[in-house]
Scaffold this motif. Structure first.
Motif, PDB file in Angstrom:
ATOM      1  N   VAL A  71      10.941  -3.473  49.709  1.00  0.00           N
ATOM      2  CA  VAL A  71      11.918  -3.991  48.884  1.00  0.00           C
ATOM      3  C   VAL A  71      13.216  -3.454  49.500  1.00  0.00           C
ATOM      4  O   VAL A  71      14.186  -3.382  48.509  1.00  0.00           O
ATOM      5  CB  VAL A  71      11.675  -3.930  47.368  1.00  0.00           C
ATOM      6  CG1 VAL A  71      10.395  -4.563  46.728  1.00  0.00           C
ATOM      7  CG2 VAL A  71      11.428  -2.419  47.037  1.00  0.00           C
ATOM      8  N   PHE A  74      16.486  -5.532  48.695  1.00  0.00           N
ATOM      9  CA  PHE A  74      16.958  -5.429  47.090  1.00  0.00           C
ATOM     10  C   PHE A  74      17.779  -4.168  47.037  1.00  0.00           C
ATOM     11  O   PHE A  74      18.658  -3.947  46.384  1.00  0.00           O
ATOM     12  CB  PHE A  74      15.927  -5.926  46.430  1.00  0.00           C
ATOM     13  CG  PHE A  74      16.209  -5.506  44.936  1.00  0.00           C
ATOM     14  CD1 PHE A  74      16.980  -6.649  44.354  1.00  0.00           C
ATOM     15  CD2 PHE A  74      16.143  -4.369  44.170  1.00  0.00           C
ATOM     16  CE1 PHE A  74      17.285  -6.561  42.791  1.00  0.00           C
ATOM     17  CE2 PHE A  74      16.582  -4.333  42.833  1.00  0.00           C
ATOM     18  CZ  PHE A  74      17.006  -5.353  42.293  1.00  0.00           C
ATOM     19  N   ARG A  77      21.073  -3.770  48.311  1.00  0.00           N
ATOM     20  CA  ARG A  77      21.963  -4.419  47.611  1.00  0.00           C
ATOM     21  C   ARG A  77      22.320  -3.626  46.413  1.00  0.00           C
ATOM     22  O   ARG A  77      23.716  -3.569  45.837  1.00  0.00           O
ATOM     23  CB  ARG A  77      21.369  -5.743  47.196  1.00  0.00           C
ATOM     24  CG  ARG A  77      22.193  -6.880  46.533  1.00  0.00           C
ATOM     25  CD  ARG A  77      21.527  -8.067  45.802  1.00  0.00           C
ATOM     26  NE  ARG A  77      20.649  -8.503  47.046  1.00  0.00           N
ATOM     27  CZ  ARG A  77      19.812  -9.429  46.732  1.00  0.00           C
ATOM     28  NH1 ARG A  77      19.593  -9.936  45.411  1.00  0.00           N
ATOM     29  NH2 ARG A  77      19.037 -10.088  47.620  1.00  0.00           N
ATOM     30  N   THR A 140      21.436 -12.023  39.294  1.00  0.00           N
ATOM     31  CA  THR A 140      21.546 -11.095  40.034  1.00  0.00           C
ATOM     32  C   THR A 140      22.931 -10.296  39.899  1.00  0.00           C
ATOM     33  O   THR A 140      23.054  -9.350  39.667  1.00  0.00           O
ATOM     34  CB  THR A 140      21.567 -11.470  41.856  1.00  0.00           C
ATOM     35  OG1 THR A 140      20.293 -12.362  41.761  1.00  0.00           O
ATOM     36  CG2 THR A 140      21.878 -10.543  42.718  1.00  0.00           C
ATOM     37  N   MET A 172      14.265  -9.449  38.212  1.00  0.00           N
ATOM     38  CA  MET A 172      14.819  -9.577  39.478  1.00  0.00           C
ATOM     39  C   MET A 172      13.431  -9.781  40.458  1.00  0.00           C
ATOM     40  O   MET A 172      13.554 -10.225  41.472  1.00  0.00           O
ATOM     41  CB  MET A 172      15.418  -8.567  40.203  1.00  0.00           C
ATOM     42  CG  MET A 172      16.724  -8.244  39.462  1.00  0.00           C
ATOM     43  SD  MET A 172      18.166  -9.277  39.441  1.00  0.00           S
ATOM     44  CE  MET A 172      18.013  -9.492  41.390  1.00  0.00           C
ATOM     45  N   VAL A 174      11.237  -8.136  41.858  1.00  0.00           N
ATOM     46  CA  VAL A 174      11.300  -7.259  43.194  1.00  0.00           C
ATOM     47  C   VAL A 174       9.782  -6.771  43.288  1.00  0.00           C
ATOM     48  O   VAL A 174       9.256  -6.109  44.254  1.00  0.00           O
ATOM     49  CB  VAL A 174      12.048  -6.087  42.839  1.00  0.00           C
ATOM     50  CG1 VAL A 174      13.268  -6.414  42.678  1.00  0.00           C
ATOM     51  CG2 VAL A 174      11.663  -5.049  41.622  1.00  0.00           C
TER      52      VAL A 174
END
Length: 255
Positions: A71, A74, A77, A140, A172, A174
């Motif tokens: 991940v 993500f 981010r 997001t 999300m 994930v």
């Protein structure tokens, strides 16, 4: 209080905090008031507590390295908002130390309430988790904004940020709960890392206390993870909750 007794109490609180963090979370609710009991300033107690428990967060991130690899996009981010938020929160503590003393009871009460409603939030997370699925841009952005606020709170005080992050991460997709725990643990470690740097630069660390507590927290975290499976986590969680509400009541009365 004799100095030897002080160090023993600090080591004991850090040991228990490390063990509790590895099983249920909430170790700050033990180390912070114990440090306050030594007579040091509120901000120094908070900074020293953050440093003492930081190695455990870092070790947890390393343990989740396999999940983090899957991940990483993500995580990258979410990393900037976490770092910036943690920096702002820790700077607020440095810039407005008198305000921290006033809101200490509210911070402890907030953390206690978060641990009280943790099972409900966990059920909510399980209902919304998933390994696949599209997430809208608005969701997001909303999660990133929420993460920023959590990071500010984490840089300022921090107890309960893991619960808040897991709730947001459930939107999300994930991955499963292990991937979400990996993201939560890593981001919390980065928030604490930034805070520790700020606290060191501003000379808010009581180093002799921090050294003893770091070692004890690491040992407690290891033993807590090793033996914690045999002890129902609900008992530990309720111990933290009772301590949290009791401390909040004490500091409200003291004010």
């Amino acid at each position: 209080m004799p100095e030897v007794v002080t160090y023993l109490l600090l080591a004991g609180s850090a040991f228990l905090a490390g063990a509790i963090n590895s099983v249920a979370g909430g170790g700050t609710l033990l180390t912070f008031p114990t440090l306050l009991g030594t007579g040091i300033a509120d901000t120094v107690a908070n900074a020293t507590s953050t440093l003492a428990l930081f190695p455990g967060s870092f070790a947890g991130s390393w343990a989740y390295r396999r999940e983090l690899r899957s991940v990483r996009k993500f995580v990258l981010r979410m990393l900037p908002v976490s770092v910036v938020g943690g920096l702002i929160g820790s700077l607020l503590l440095v810039w407005f130390p008198s305000a921290f003393k006033v809101i200490v009871p509210w911070l402890i009460l907030t953390a206690a309430v978060l641990f009280l409603i943790q099972p409900t939030l966990n059920r909510y997370v399980r209902m919304h988790q998933g390994e696949h699925g599209k997430v809208s841009t608005s969701v997001t952005v909303g999660v990133m904004a929420f993460q920023f606020l959590v990071a500010v709170y984490g840089g300022y005080f921090g107890a309960g940020i893991g619960i808040l992050m897991l709730t947001a991460l459930s939107f999300m997709h994930v991955g499963d709960i292990h991937h979400m725990n990996a993201v939560k643990t890593f981001l919390a470690a980065m928030i604490n890392f930034v805070s520790v740097i700020v606290f060191i630069v501003d000379d808010l660390i009581r180093w002799d206390y921090a050294a003893v507590m770091c070692v004890s927290a690491i040992v407690g975290g290891y033993l807590g993870a090793h033996f914690g499976r045999k002890l129902p986590a609900v008992y530990i969680r309720w111990t933290v909750i009772v301590i949290g509400f009791g401390l909040a009541a004490y500091y409200f009365a003291k004010q």
